[in-house]
Design an enzyme around this catalytic site. Structure first.
Site, mmCIF file in Angstrom:
data_model
loop_
_atom_site.group_PDB
_atom_site.id
_atom_site.type_symbol
_atom_site.label_atom_id
_atom_site.label_comp_id
_atom_site.label_asym_id
_atom_site.label_seq_id
_atom_site.Cartn_x
_atom_site.Cartn_y
_atom_site.Cartn_z
ATOM 1 N N SER A 145 4.507 -7.954 7.425
ATOM 2 C CA SER A 145 5.185 -8.005 9.446
ATOM 3 C C SER A 145 6.155 -7.872 9.300
ATOM 4 C CB SER A 145 5.148 -9.657 9.089
ATOM 5 O OG SER A 145 5.967 -9.197 10.247
ATOM 6 N N TYR A 162 9.269 -17.051 5.005
ATOM 7 C CA TYR A 162 8.280 -16.204 5.951
ATOM 8 C C TYR A 162 8.706 -14.237 5.649
ATOM 9 C CZ TYR A 162 4.750 -13.694 8.648
ATOM 10 O OH TYR A 162 4.061 -13.081 9.942
#
Length: 258
Positions: A145, A162
């Site tokens: 990401s 994350y």
């Protein structure tokens, strides 16, 4: 030129394929000529994706798989091998985005991020890489990401676990790439920015304030559109990228440039 992007005769495995980017990628693989195994926990959702892929005329199987469970991953990959005989492409797409900062989030939520985003890749590779080594061929693409390299300053969109787990994906990617290149296996990562998916539609895409801020910060002035990740995935999964190893390709509209 098109021949180097052709996936005819290849077998692609996509984890987290029940919706969103994973489902889109699985369909793109089939359109490029590959047979496809779609894996996810939600078998009922996989059936819908399977039906779409079948329209291309390519072979496809749907396999229940929880990437956080070693037994589940082992069984799923064996099912794919029993069906197709080999696995040429592994797209590690399964992932979760758990909100929270380190000073307030639970250990359970922290572990959930790492179990899915990092351990899931480890387990999938553990049961795919040996036959890739034996066949002297393999393409592994790990979905990281932009949040592996950038983060949100505050508010409801803080995702420390994350950030950390997706950064770990990059470390795992480079480590595997260095070790397996000698076996004609390429290992690379992609870093999508904001795309609408099941994971974002009920959160980020429901915040008009967030979307306005994102559009302002992104040189492309918008989020990614359906299918815009597929070209990069096909490239990294095909012979066009035969000398591309251990790279992190950002598909972000320029978001990380500013």
């Amino acid at each position: 030129m098109n021949e180097i992007f052709d996936l005819t005769g290849k077998v692609a495995v996509v984890t987290g394929a029940s919706a969103g980017l994973g489902a889109d990628a699985a369909l793109a693989y089939a359109k490029a000529g590959a047979s496809v195994a779609i894996l996810a926990r939600r078998v009922e959702k996989l059936s819908q994706v399977k039906a779409e892929i079948e329209k291309t005329g390519q072979k496809v199987i749907a396999v229940a798989c929880d990437v956080t469970s070693e037994e589940s991953v082992k069984k799923a990959m064996q099912t794919v091998l029993d069906t197709f005989g080999h696995i040429d492409i592994l797209l590690n797409n399964a992932g979760v985005a758990v909100a929270g900062a380190v000073d307030s989030m639970s250990e359970e939520d922290w572990n959930k991020s790492f179990d899915t985003n990092v351990k899931g890749i480890f387990l999938a590779c553990k049961y795919v890489v040996p036959q890739m080594i034996e066949n002297k061929y393999g393409k592994i693409i790990n979905v990281a990401s932009v949040n592996a390299v950038v983060a949100n300053k505050g508010g409801a969109f803080i995702r420390h676990s994350y950030n950390a787990s997706k950064a770990a994906v990059l470390g795992l990617t480079t480590g595997m790439a260095a070790s397996y290149a000698q076996h004609n296996i390429t290992v690379n990562a992609v870093g999508p920015a904001l795309f609408e998916s099941e994971m974002t539609s009920d959160t980020l895409f429901k915040s008009e304030e967030f979307l306005k801020g994102y559009a302002y910060l992104n040189p492309s002035s918008r989020a990614g559109r359906k299918g815009e990740l597929n070209g990069t995935l096909i490239y990294l999964s095909s012979d066009a990228s035969s000398y591309v190893q251990g790279q992190f390709i950002l598909v972000d509209g320029g978001f990380t440039l500013v």
